[in-house]
Design an enzyme around this catalytic site. Structure first.
Site, PDB file in Angstrom:
ATOM      1  N   TRP A  21       2.896   6.403   1.427  1.00 56.17           N
ATOM      2  CA  TRP A  21       2.370   6.153   0.297  1.00 56.17           C
ATOM      3  C   TRP A  21       2.052   7.939  -0.335  1.00 56.17           C
ATOM      4  O   TRP A  21       0.802   8.496  -0.175  1.00 56.17           O
ATOM      5  CB  TRP A  21       1.699   5.636  -0.547  1.00 56.17           C
ATOM      6  CG  TRP A  21       1.648   5.150  -2.414  1.00 56.17           C
ATOM      7  CD1 TRP A  21       0.604   6.774  -3.157  1.00 56.17           C
ATOM      8  CD2 TRP A  21       2.541   5.583  -3.685  1.00 56.17           C
ATOM      9  NE1 TRP A  21       0.587   5.610  -4.217  1.00 56.17           N
ATOM     10  CE2 TRP A  21       2.014   5.652  -4.516  1.00 56.17           C
ATOM     11  CE3 TRP A  21       3.641   4.035  -3.134  1.00 56.17           C
ATOM     12  CZ2 TRP A  21       2.216   5.444  -6.040  1.00 56.17           C
ATOM     13  CZ3 TRP A  21       3.989   4.712  -4.149  1.00 56.17           C
ATOM     14  CH2 TRP A  21       3.457   4.615  -5.644  1.00 56.17           C
ATOM     15  N   LYS A  27      -1.230  -4.907 -24.173  1.00 57.49           N
ATOM     16  CA  LYS A  27      -1.851  -5.587 -22.283  1.00 57.49           C
ATOM     17  C   LYS A  27      -1.661  -7.004 -23.062  1.00 57.49           C
ATOM     18  O   LYS A  27      -1.438  -8.266 -22.335  1.00 57.49           O
ATOM     19  CB  LYS A  27      -3.380  -4.933 -22.445  1.00 57.49           C
ATOM     20  CG  LYS A  27      -3.581  -3.617 -20.944  1.00 57.49           C
ATOM     21  CD  LYS A  27      -2.375  -3.915 -20.106  1.00 57.49           C
ATOM     22  CE  LYS A  27      -1.422  -3.560 -19.721  1.00 57.49           C
ATOM     23  NZ  LYS A  27      -1.174  -1.887 -19.810  1.00 57.49           N
ATOM     24  N   ARG A  41       1.020  -1.611  -0.165  1.00 61.49           N
ATOM     25  CA  ARG A  41       0.311  -0.319  -0.085  1.00 61.49           C
ATOM     26  C   ARG A  41       0.793   1.747   0.347  1.00 61.49           C
ATOM     27  O   ARG A  41       0.315   2.166   0.178  1.00 61.49           O
ATOM     28  CB  ARG A  41      -0.788  -0.052   1.103  1.00 61.49           C
ATOM     29  CG  ARG A  41      -1.963  -1.295   1.522  1.00 61.49           C
ATOM     30  CD  ARG A  41      -2.746  -1.082   2.371  1.00 61.49           C
ATOM     31  NE  ARG A  41      -3.859   0.343   2.110  1.00 61.49           N
ATOM     32  CZ  ARG A  41      -4.734   0.074   1.488  1.00 61.49           C
ATOM     33  NH1 ARG A  41      -5.074  -0.455   1.259  1.00 61.49           N
ATOM     34  NH2 ARG A  41      -5.447   1.704   1.933  1.00 61.49           N
ATOM     35  N   ASN A  63      -3.981   7.728   6.430  1.00 64.60           N
ATOM     36  CA  ASN A  63      -4.919   7.076   4.774  1.00 64.60           C
ATOM     37  C   ASN A  63      -5.519   8.242   4.316  1.00 64.60           C
ATOM     38  O   ASN A  63      -6.290   8.360   4.356  1.00 64.60           O
ATOM     39  CB  ASN A  63      -4.839   5.628   4.936  1.00 64.60           C
ATOM     40  CG  ASN A  63      -5.102   5.470   3.924  1.00 64.60           C
ATOM     41  OD1 ASN A  63      -4.695   5.444   2.847  1.00 64.60           O
ATOM     42  ND2 ASN A  63      -6.102   3.838   3.591  1.00 64.60           N
ATOM     43  N   GLY A  64      -5.654   8.846   2.867  1.00 61.80           N
ATOM     44  CA  GLY A  64      -6.269   9.360   2.706  1.00 61.80           C
ATOM     45  C   GLY A  64      -6.297  10.992   1.663  1.00 61.80           C
ATOM     46  O   GLY A  64      -4.444  10.951   1.919  1.00 61.80           O
ATOM     47  N   GLU A  91       1.656  -8.587 -23.801  1.00 60.47           N
ATOM     48  CA  GLU A  91       2.917  -8.124 -22.685  1.00 60.47           C
ATOM     49  C   GLU A  91       2.669  -8.782 -21.002  1.00 60.47           C
ATOM     50  O   GLU A  91       3.430 -10.103 -20.922  1.00 60.47           O
ATOM     51  CB  GLU A  91       3.096  -6.753 -22.212  1.00 60.47           C
ATOM     52  CG  GLU A  91       1.812  -6.359 -20.850  1.00 60.47           C
ATOM     53  CD  GLU A  91       1.723  -4.839 -20.882  1.00 60.47           C
ATOM     54  OE1 GLU A  91       2.595  -4.646 -19.871  1.00 60.47           O
ATOM     55  OE2 GLU A  91       1.308  -3.901 -20.276  1.00 60.47           O
ATOM     56  N   LYS A 110       9.096  -3.537 -13.979  1.00 59.99           N
ATOM     57  CA  LYS A 110       8.463  -1.638 -13.792  1.00 59.99           C
ATOM     58  C   LYS A 110       8.222  -0.432 -14.338  1.00 59.99           C
ATOM     59  O   LYS A 110       7.620   0.009 -14.447  1.00 59.99           O
ATOM     60  CB  LYS A 110       7.782  -2.091 -12.109  1.00 59.99           C
ATOM     61  CG  LYS A 110       6.344  -1.039 -11.885  1.00 59.99           C
ATOM     62  CD  LYS A 110       5.310  -1.862 -12.801  1.00 59.99           C
ATOM     63  CE  LYS A 110       3.887  -0.487 -12.222  1.00 59.99           C
ATOM     64  NZ  LYS A 110       3.115  -0.980 -12.879  1.00 59.99           N
ATOM     65  N   HIS A 162      -5.975  -0.833 -45.792  1.00 56.85           N
ATOM     66  CA  HIS A 162      -3.855  -0.579 -46.606  1.00 56.85           C
ATOM     67  C   HIS A 162      -3.346  -1.253 -46.297  1.00 56.85           C
ATOM     68  O   HIS A 162      -2.111  -1.136 -46.025  1.00 56.85           O
ATOM     69  CB  HIS A 162      -4.279   0.948 -45.689  1.00 56.85           C
ATOM     70  CG  HIS A 162      -4.819   1.973 -46.476  1.00 56.85           C
ATOM     71  ND1 HIS A 162      -4.660   2.691 -47.970  1.00 56.85           N
ATOM     72  CD2 HIS A 162      -5.962   2.882 -45.701  1.00 56.85           C
ATOM     73  CE1 HIS A 162      -5.999   3.584 -47.633  1.00 56.85           C
ATOM     74  NE2 HIS A 162      -6.427   3.461 -46.242  1.00 56.85           N
ATOM     75  N   GLU A 186      -3.840   0.218 -26.591  1.00 56.35           N
ATOM     76  CA  GLU A 186      -3.666   0.204 -25.688  1.00 56.35           C
ATOM     77  C   GLU A 186      -3.947  -1.796 -25.631  1.00 56.35           C
ATOM     78  O   GLU A 186      -2.967  -2.474 -24.273  1.00 56.35           O
ATOM     79  CB  GLU A 186      -3.833   0.200 -24.758  1.00 56.35           C
ATOM     80  CG  GLU A 186      -3.981  -0.105 -23.053  1.00 56.35           C
ATOM     81  CD  GLU A 186      -3.218   0.784 -22.428  1.00 56.35           C
ATOM     82  OE1 GLU A 186      -1.838   0.227 -23.275  1.00 56.35           O
ATOM     83  OE2 GLU A 186      -2.685  -0.619 -21.393  1.00 56.35           O
TER      84      GLU A 186
HETATM   85  C1  F6R Z   1       2.253  -1.572 -19.899  1.00 55.75           C
HETATM   86  C2  F6R Z   1       2.848  -0.536 -18.605  1.00 55.75           C
HETATM   87  C3  F6R Z   1       4.663  -0.035 -19.956  1.00 55.75           C
HETATM   88  C4  F6R Z   1       4.984   1.346 -19.116  1.00 55.75           C
HETATM   89  C5  F6R Z   1       6.294   2.314 -19.988  1.00 55.75           C
HETATM   90  C6  F6R Z   1       6.524   3.345 -19.056  1.00 55.75           C
HETATM   91  O1  F6R Z   1       1.589  -1.947 -18.716  1.00 55.75           O
HETATM   92  O2  F6R Z   1       3.208  -0.650 -18.066  1.00 55.75           O
HETATM   93  O3  F6R Z   1       4.461   0.258 -20.593  1.00 55.75           O
HETATM   94  O4  F6R Z   1       3.848   2.760 -19.939  1.00 55.75           O
HETATM   95  O5  F6R Z   1       7.217   1.409 -19.355  1.00 55.75           O
HETATM   96  O6  F6R Z   1       6.368   3.524 -17.637  1.00 55.75           O
HETATM   97  P1  F6R Z   1       6.205   5.012 -17.102  1.00 55.75           P
HETATM   98  O7  F6R Z   1       4.443   4.762 -16.742  1.00 55.75           O
HETATM   99  O8  F6R Z   1       6.288   4.883 -15.393  1.00 55.75           O
HETATM  100  O9  F6R Z   1       6.222   5.469 -17.456  1.00 55.75           O
END
Ligand code: F6R
Length: 609
Positions: free
Chosen positions: A74, A486, A27, A98-99, A489, A604, A505, A482
């Site tokens: 966070w 998704k 969190r 939190n909030g 990946e 990530k 085309h 998108e």
């Molecule tokens: C896909 C994904 C990546 C991010 C990319 C940019 O699901 O998460 O394509 O969008 O690596 O990352 P940020 O937004 O952290 O700059």
């Protein structure tokens, strides 16, 4: 998103609180702290960084005592630092929160005029001052908390410990979670079940606008207005691992379901439907800069790039300013032309993506104004730009971005409305309608997410295909991109997103019975044309999965899988149409058994070239 833990009982509590906080680290993990009452004093230890830093500090200087509160943060207001970490201690009263308190700036001004001195940049410290002031007047902690909560607007789950009433903790909740748990002669409170599952399975969930006093014997719950609340505990049968994901199998699925609340948090306090406007001090851009802009250049990577593409459509439609979208890696490499009247908008969930950061530095060398749309407070990109618009989605753990995408959309939409209002290209009346529509999106999202089971069924039937095509027009074109990203990946299935108008085309050559085609076609100005594209797919034996608006008759009788979204303003459809696509890729991947939260080869945060 932050994590709270409270303990009242007979045992030394700092390690109990620390261990429980570890279960809540998902969190928030930018700083942490703990306050424990002992011998007439509240002792506080706080550290920046992950919880192991707090653990080290407590090993070096243990905190004695058996009543305490803890927090893992966070950041939303104020950068991650020891000074901004909770608990905040004001006049022998320690508070964790939190909030987001929406009216914190007004309250801070008021308190400062009365002589309050602040040692952090947080909204929480303001609440600690309010409670301390009210306690001095009333002599009673619960009344002081209640009185203070009547003055704040926004979301909160709080825990308050005071030297004046050291045998109890006062907790309260509004729009942020809080659960109470009773053990043998000891009582707990926490933001989420896993934190205290080791100690008790009998739990009570606080409702909105409730306040409770907890002591070693149990708890007493009331409404804020003082009405007593009686509620039976629930027995929780989760395994600890399951519980960390809130009962969801993967973080990605949990985050998909968190989107309504995440969008609410992004929009909350920034817009006014009554005035049809977006507050400039909450969007990271001043009025003069908005008027000066001649071109908007949006820079991003991956999913954030797709959000930026939707943003371009909104900015051009509502603010009538030319907008361009740049892949950060290309932009930084090619030596772009930057005009001083450009507005550079960097979109990044992590705020740390190296290509986006370097692209911003390149753009800034041309003295253009820059703005970051980011989720992680005080990360590298918002630190580099002139202004920042934070999405407040809370930590996103699944590598595939979901709630950060939709909150980026909400932020970009607010930016487009803000520019349109300042530049007089968007009437008050239209802005009111659009902002009302935006306010309704979280509930419509909740409605869309109820189709989950059906989508899981469709995913199961299509998981064996090796290629997918995603088609969309207008606002749905970036959503097609998108949807394809998704799927590839997390399921490792090859997928392409295409503008439906480009079908003829080239990609139409691919269509046969082995190519599922996902057509994103809500009711908008392109609907009739995309119906034509759908017919072309079906005529060639393609299998179509259609995302459309409910109540449609044109598609009746066609051999398609149809997933419906509720009606909403045309401009806002991307916030809804993307949800079935996230669920579709999730369930295809889950069915294939891939590592959904940490797909192979992906990170990530991409801090390398
Ligand atoms: C896909 C994904 C990546 C991010 C990319 C940019 O699901 O998460 O394509 O969008 O690596 O990352 P940020 O937004 O952290 O700059």
């Amino acid at each position: 998103m932050c994590g709270i833990v409270c303990y009242v009982g007979p045992k030394p509590c700092s390690n109990i609180i620390l261990d429980s906080l570890k279960k809540l680290e998902y969190r928030g993990y930018d700083s942490a702290g703990i306050a424990v009452y002992h011998n007439g004093e509240i002792n506080v230890t706080r550290t920046e960084g992950k919880l192991n830093r707090l653990g080290e500090a407590l090993t070096q200087a243990p905190l004695d005592g058996s009543v305490g509160i803890g927090h893992t943060r966070w950041a939303t207001h104020g950068k991650p630092s020891e000074a901004n970490a909770h608990p905040h201690l004001v006049d022998h009263i320690a508070v964790v929160h939190n909030g987001i308190l929406e009216n914190h700036l007004e309250l801070k001004r008021e308190l400062a005029q009365e002589g309050a001195v602040f040692s952090s940049e947080t909204d929480t410290e303001i609440l600690a001052h309010l409670i301390a002031r009210a306690r001095a007047e009333t002599g009673d902690l619960k009344s002081a908390v209640r009185q203070s909560l009547y003055q704040v607007q926004g979301s909160y789950a709080i825990a308050v410990l005071s030297t004046h009433e050291p045998e109890r903790i006062v907790v309260a909740k509004n729009a942020s979670p809080l659960v109470l748990g009773r053990g043998e002669g000891e009582t707990f409170a926490a933001s989420d079940i896993p934190a205290i599952l080791e100690y008790t399975r009998e739990m009570i969930f606080l409702d909105e606008g409730e306040i409770a006093t907890i002591d070693a014997e149990g708890f007493a719950i009331e409404k804020l207005n003082g009405d007593p609340v009686r509620r039976e505990p629930k027995t929780i049968n989760w395994s600890p691992v399951q519980a960390e994901k809130g009962g969801f199998k993967h973080f990605m699925l949990k985050e998909i379901h968190e989107q309504p609340l995440a969008v609410e948090n992004t929009v909350r306090s920034r817009i006014s439907v009554e005035t049809g406007d977006v507050a400039s001090e909450r969007i990271g851009l001043d009025d003069a800069s908005a008027l000066r802009v001649r071109r908007v250049v949006l820079i991003a990577c991956g999913t954030s790039h797709h959000a930026a593409l939707v943003g371009k459509y909104w900015i051009e439609a509502l603010a009538q300013v030319p907008a361009e979208v740049e892949l950060a890696s290309e932009y930084r490499a090619r030596g772009p032309l930057v005009d001083p009247n450009d507005l550079i908008v960097a979109v990044s969930q992590s705020g740390e993506t190296l290509d986006t950061l370097e692209a911003v530095k390149v753009a800034k060398s041309g003295s253009a104004r820059s703005l970051a749309i980011a989720n992680v407070l005080d990360s590298a990109i918002p630190r580099t730009t002139d202004g920042a618009l934070y999405t407040h989605a809370g930590p996103e753990i699944g590598v595939a971005s979901t709630k950060c995408f939709t909150t980026q959309l909400a932020a970009l939409f607010m930016l487009a409305v803000f520019l349109g209002r300042r530049r007089n290209t968007l009437s008050q009346d239209r802005a009111q309608k659009l902002l009302r529509g935006l306010m309704e999106i979280p509930n419509l999202m909740r409605e869309v997410l109820t189709v989950e089971k059906r989508i899981a069924g469709i995913a199961r039937q299509h998981a064996q295909f090796s290629d997918f095509l995603f088609l969309g027009r207008s606002y749905s074109f970036p959503i097609a991109l998108e949807g394809a990203l998704k799927l590839k990946e997390i399921s490792y299935i090859h997928a392409e997103g295409y503008a439906a108008g480009e079908m003829k085309h080239g990609p139409i050559a691919l269509i046969d019975k082995n190519l599922p085609v996902v057509v994103i076609m809500p009711h908008d100005g392109s609907f009739d044309r995309i119906v034509g594209n759908l017919q072309e797919v079906l005529a060639r034996g393609g299998k179509a999965i259609v995302i459309t608006t409910s109540g449609d008759k044109v598609l009746d009788g066609l051999d398609i899988e149809r997933i419906e979204i509720p009606p909403c303003p045309v401009e806002l459809t991307p916030l809804l149409t993307v949800l079935p696509l996230q669920l579709l890729s999730y369930y295809v991947a889950d069915f294939k058994g891939t590592d959904v939260d940490q797909p192979r080869n992906l990170a990530k945060t991409v801090t390398v070239e």
